[in-house]
Scaffold this motif. Structure first.
Motif, PDB file in Angstrom:
ATOM      1  N   ARG A 120      -0.141  -2.280   2.262  1.00 61.69           N
ATOM      2  CA  ARG A 120      -1.607  -2.215   2.349  1.00 61.69           C
ATOM      3  C   ARG A 120      -2.049  -1.470   3.600  1.00 61.69           C
ATOM      4  O   ARG A 120      -2.929  -0.593   3.545  1.00 61.69           O
ATOM      5  CB  ARG A 120      -2.194  -3.628   2.339  1.00 61.69           C
ATOM      6  N   LEU A 121      -1.421  -1.775   4.729  1.00 58.64           N
ATOM      7  CA  LEU A 121      -1.792  -1.124   5.983  1.00 58.64           C
ATOM      8  C   LEU A 121      -1.449   0.364   5.971  1.00 58.64           C
ATOM      9  O   LEU A 121      -2.202   1.186   6.519  1.00 58.64           O
ATOM     10  CB  LEU A 121      -1.112  -1.826   7.160  1.00 58.64           C
ATOM     11  N   MET A 122      -0.335   0.717   5.348  1.00 57.31           N
ATOM     12  CA  MET A 122       0.014   2.139   5.256  1.00 57.31           C
ATOM     13  C   MET A 122      -0.990   2.880   4.375  1.00 57.31           C
ATOM     14  O   MET A 122      -1.406   3.990   4.711  1.00 57.31           O
ATOM     15  CB  MET A 122       1.441   2.318   4.749  1.00 57.31           C
ATOM     16  N   ARG A 123      -1.396   2.268   3.245  1.00 59.68           N
ATOM     17  CA  ARG A 123      -2.416   2.898   2.387  1.00 59.68           C
ATOM     18  C   ARG A 123      -3.729   3.047   3.153  1.00 59.68           C
ATOM     19  O   ARG A 123      -4.384   4.092   3.083  1.00 59.68           O
ATOM     20  CB  ARG A 123      -2.642   2.068   1.123  1.00 59.68           C
ATOM     21  N   LYS A 124      -4.103   2.009   3.893  1.00 57.89           N
ATOM     22  CA  LYS A 124      -5.349   2.047   4.665  1.00 57.89           C
ATOM     23  C   LYS A 124      -5.291   3.156   5.714  1.00 57.89           C
ATOM     24  O   LYS A 124      -6.244   3.922   5.873  1.00 57.89           O
ATOM     25  CB  LYS A 124      -5.581   0.689   5.333  1.00 57.89           C
ATOM     26  N   ARG A 125      -4.172   3.253   6.407  1.00 57.14           N
ATOM     27  CA  ARG A 125      -4.032   4.284   7.441  1.00 57.14           C
ATOM     28  C   ARG A 125      -4.054   5.679   6.834  1.00 57.14           C
ATOM     29  O   ARG A 125      -4.668   6.599   7.364  1.00 57.14           O
ATOM     30  CB  ARG A 125      -2.721   4.058   8.219  1.00 57.14           C
ATOM     31  N   PHE A 126      -3.379   5.828   5.709  1.00 57.79           N
ATOM     32  CA  PHE A 126      -3.391   7.098   4.992  1.00 57.79           C
ATOM     33  C   PHE A 126      -4.826   7.488   4.658  1.00 57.79           C
ATOM     34  O   PHE A 126      -5.243   8.628   4.851  1.00 57.79           O
ATOM     35  CB  PHE A 126      -2.552   6.977   3.714  1.00 57.79           C
ATOM     36  N   GLN A 127      -5.603   6.523   4.177  1.00 57.88           N
ATOM     37  CA  GLN A 127      -6.998   6.762   3.814  1.00 57.88           C
ATOM     38  C   GLN A 127      -7.820   7.157   5.038  1.00 57.88           C
ATOM     39  O   GLN A 127      -8.691   8.015   4.956  1.00 57.88           O
ATOM     40  CB  GLN A 127      -7.543   5.492   3.183  1.00 57.88           C
ATOM     41  N   GLU A 128      -7.552   6.534   6.181  1.00 63.05           N
ATOM     42  CA  GLU A 128      -8.283   6.860   7.409  1.00 63.05           C
ATOM     43  C   GLU A 128      -8.002   8.294   7.851  1.00 63.05           C
ATOM     44  O   GLU A 128      -8.900   8.985   8.327  1.00 63.05           O
ATOM     45  CB  GLU A 128      -7.890   5.893   8.529  1.00 63.05           C
ATOM     46  N   ILE A 129      -6.755   8.716   7.728  1.00 61.58           N
ATOM     47  CA  ILE A 129      -6.383  10.072   8.162  1.00 61.58           C
ATOM     48  C   ILE A 129      -6.886  11.110   7.167  1.00 61.58           C
ATOM     49  O   ILE A 129      -7.283  12.205   7.537  1.00 61.58           O
ATOM     50  CB  ILE A 129      -4.853  10.183   8.326  1.00 61.58           C
ATOM     51  N   ASP A 130      -6.892  10.760   5.900  1.00 64.51           N
ATOM     52  CA  ASP A 130      -7.250  11.711   4.852  1.00 64.51           C
ATOM     53  C   ASP A 130      -8.755  11.895   4.782  1.00 64.51           C
ATOM     54  O   ASP A 130      -9.425  11.265   3.994  1.00 64.51           O
ATOM     55  CB  ASP A 130      -6.726  11.229   3.494  1.00 64.51           C
ATOM     56  N   ASN A 131      -9.301  12.751   5.587  1.00 67.93           N
ATOM     57  CA  ASN A 131     -10.714  13.068   5.459  1.00 67.93           C
ATOM     58  C   ASN A 131     -10.901  14.465   4.894  1.00 67.93           C
ATOM     59  O   ASN A 131     -11.979  14.819   4.477  1.00 67.93           O
ATOM     60  CB  ASN A 131     -11.443  12.905   6.799  1.00 67.93           C
ATOM     61  N   GLU A 132      -9.840  15.242   4.865  1.00 69.86           N
ATOM     62  CA  GLU A 132      -9.918  16.605   4.343  1.00 69.86           C
ATOM     63  C   GLU A 132     -10.025  16.631   2.822  1.00 69.86           C
ATOM     64  O   GLU A 132     -10.753  17.425   2.257  1.00 69.86           O
ATOM     65  CB  GLU A 132      -8.673  17.383   4.780  1.00 69.86           C
ATOM     66  N   PHE A 133      -9.311  15.730   2.156  1.00 74.70           N
ATOM     67  CA  PHE A 133      -9.234  15.775   0.704  1.00 74.70           C
ATOM     68  C   PHE A 133     -10.213  14.828   0.016  1.00 74.70           C
ATOM     69  O   PHE A 133     -10.613  15.070  -1.113  1.00 74.70           O
ATOM     70  CB  PHE A 133      -7.809  15.479   0.243  1.00 74.70           C
ATOM     71  N   GLY A 134     -10.553  13.711   0.658  1.00 79.99           N
ATOM     72  CA  GLY A 134     -11.534  12.784   0.122  1.00 79.99           C
ATOM     73  C   GLY A 134     -11.123  12.049  -1.139  1.00 79.99           C
ATOM     74  O   GLY A 134     -11.957  11.765  -1.996  1.00 79.99           O
ATOM     75  N   LEU A 135      -9.849  11.738  -1.265  1.00 80.29           N
ATOM     76  CA  LEU A 135      -9.354  11.033  -2.445  1.00 80.29           C
ATOM     77  C   LEU A 135      -8.956   9.605  -2.087  1.00 80.29           C
ATOM     78  O   LEU A 135      -8.530   9.341  -0.966  1.00 80.29           O
ATOM     79  CB  LEU A 135      -8.152  11.762  -3.040  1.00 80.29           C
ATOM     80  N   SER A 136      -9.075   8.710  -3.045  1.00 77.68           N
ATOM     81  CA  SER A 136      -8.651   7.325  -2.827  1.00 77.68           C
ATOM     82  C   SER A 136      -7.128   7.248  -2.870  1.00 77.68           C
ATOM     83  O   SER A 136      -6.460   8.154  -3.362  1.00 77.68           O
ATOM     84  CB  SER A 136      -9.242   6.411  -3.909  1.00 77.68           C
ATOM     85  N   SER A 137      -6.584   6.141  -2.385  1.00 73.35           N
ATOM     86  CA  SER A 137      -5.127   5.988  -2.413  1.00 73.35           C
ATOM     87  C   SER A 137      -4.621   5.947  -3.855  1.00 73.35           C
ATOM     88  O   SER A 137      -3.540   6.469  -4.142  1.00 73.35           O
ATOM     89  CB  SER A 137      -4.690   4.746  -1.640  1.00 73.35           C
ATOM     90  N   ALA A 138      -5.371   5.377  -4.768  1.00 73.48           N
ATOM     91  CA  ALA A 138      -4.958   5.366  -6.177  1.00 73.48           C
ATOM     92  C   ALA A 138      -4.939   6.786  -6.744  1.00 73.48           C
ATOM     93  O   ALA A 138      -4.030   7.158  -7.489  1.00 73.48           O
ATOM     94  CB  ALA A 138      -5.886   4.479  -6.997  1.00 73.48           C
ATOM     95  N   GLN A 139      -5.925   7.591  -6.368  1.00 69.09           N
ATOM     96  CA  GLN A 139      -5.944   8.986  -6.818  1.00 69.09           C
ATOM     97  C   GLN A 139      -4.762   9.754  -6.237  1.00 69.09           C
ATOM     98  O   GLN A 139      -4.141  10.560  -6.930  1.00 69.09           O
ATOM     99  CB  GLN A 139      -7.264   9.649  -6.424  1.00 69.09           C
ATOM    100  N   TRP A 140      -4.423   9.478  -4.974  1.00 72.01           N
ATOM    101  CA  TRP A 140      -3.264  10.126  -4.364  1.00 72.01           C
ATOM    102  C   TRP A 140      -1.997   9.749  -5.105  1.00 72.01           C
ATOM    103  O   TRP A 140      -1.149  10.585  -5.389  1.00 72.01           O
ATOM    104  CB  TRP A 140      -3.125   9.746  -2.895  1.00 72.01           C
ATOM    105  N   ARG A 141      -1.849   8.459  -5.410  1.00 71.64           N
ATOM    106  CA  ARG A 141      -0.640   8.021  -6.121  1.00 71.64           C
ATOM    107  C   ARG A 141      -0.530   8.709  -7.471  1.00 71.64           C
ATOM    108  O   ARG A 141       0.554   9.104  -7.886  1.00 71.64           O
ATOM    109  CB  ARG A 141      -0.639   6.500  -6.278  1.00 71.64           C
ATOM    110  N   LEU A 142      -1.644   8.863  -8.149  1.00 66.77           N
ATOM    111  CA  LEU A 142      -1.628   9.569  -9.433  1.00 66.77           C
ATOM    112  C   LEU A 142      -1.183  11.010  -9.232  1.00 66.77           C
ATOM    113  O   LEU A 142      -0.318  11.509  -9.953  1.00 66.77           O
ATOM    114  CB  LEU A 142      -3.006   9.501 -10.075  1.00 66.77           C
ATOM    115  N   LEU A 143      -1.757  11.673  -8.249  1.00 67.54           N
ATOM    116  CA  LEU A 143      -1.367  13.061  -7.973  1.00 67.54           C
ATOM    117  C   LEU A 143       0.099  13.162  -7.561  1.00 67.54           C
ATOM    118  O   LEU A 143       0.798  14.085  -7.975  1.00 67.54           O
ATOM    119  CB  LEU A 143      -2.257  13.672  -6.891  1.00 67.54           C
ATOM    120  N   PHE A 144       0.585  12.213  -6.752  1.00 62.45           N
ATOM    121  CA  PHE A 144       1.990  12.240  -6.347  1.00 62.45           C
ATOM    122  C   PHE A 144       2.887  12.183  -7.582  1.00 62.45           C
ATOM    123  O   PHE A 144       3.881  12.891  -7.670  1.00 62.45           O
ATOM    124  CB  PHE A 144       2.331  11.070  -5.434  1.00 62.45           C
ATOM    125  N   GLY A 145       2.541  11.310  -8.514  1.00 57.93           N
ATOM    126  CA  GLY A 145       3.323  11.208  -9.747  1.00 57.93           C
ATOM    127  C   GLY A 145       3.327  12.509 -10.515  1.00 57.93           C
ATOM    128  O   GLY A 145       4.368  12.944 -11.019  1.00 57.93           O
TER     129      GLY A 145
END
Length: 165
Positions: A18-43
């Motif tokens: 949870r904390l890693m997802r939260k931190r990822f979200q804090e850093i990700d201001n360039e792309f503006g995607l949620s962690s669930a959207q990122w996971r989908l894209l990663f797949g």
């Protein structure tokens, strides 16, 4: 399990994720995607051309949630839907050029979060931690019917499959 620290394992793993997802979200201001959207894209970046039903399984969410997520990602140019060549009732989801080109930015963010999470651990401690968690995952998936499809950002280049945008 007599060691009180062992009773914390599930909570620690959940909190770290949870904390890693939260931190990822804090850093990700360039792309503006949620962690669930990122996971989908990663797949998709790992195995382009996946049915929505399989994406729902990977993300452990209901298919309707994936459908809505794909709608938003398609509107923003991250993914596109195509009919499956073998079954026209099945919608396949493909990462677009935009998603593939964002891969280096995604990798940089994940490396930053990983480095923050593992700071203070020696190289051998990092290796032991990752190996041990891999064994835990294998033990748990061993009880399941199939091995997991590990979602890792840009782990290997996805096939082009003619994806555009």
């Amino acid at each position: 399990m007599n060691d009180p620290d062992e009773t914390k394992l599930g909570f620690l793993i959940h909190d770290v994720a949870r904390l890693m997802r939260k931190r990822f979200q804090e850093i990700d201001n360039e792309f503006g995607l949620s962690s669930a959207q990122w996971r989908l894209l990663f797949g998709l970046l790992k195995a382009d051309g996946m049915p929505q039903v399989r994406l729902a399984e990977l993300l452990e969410v209901e298919p309707i949630s994936v459908s809505r997520m794909v709608d938003r990602l398609a509107e923003s140019g991250w993914v596109e839907r195509r009919l499956a060549p073998t079954d026209r009732r099945v919608r396949m989801i493909y990462a677009t050029r935009k998603a593939r080109e964002a891969c280096s930015g995604i990798r940089a963010i994940t490396e930053t979060v990983r480095d923050e999470a593992l700071s203070g651990l020696a190289d051998d401690e990092r290796r032991i931690l990752i190996d041990a968690l891999g064994k835990v995952a294998h033990n748990l998936y061993g009880a399941a019917a199939e091995e997991p499809a590990v979602i890792a950002p840009c782990a290997s280049p996805a096939p082009r499959n003619g994806a555009s945008a």
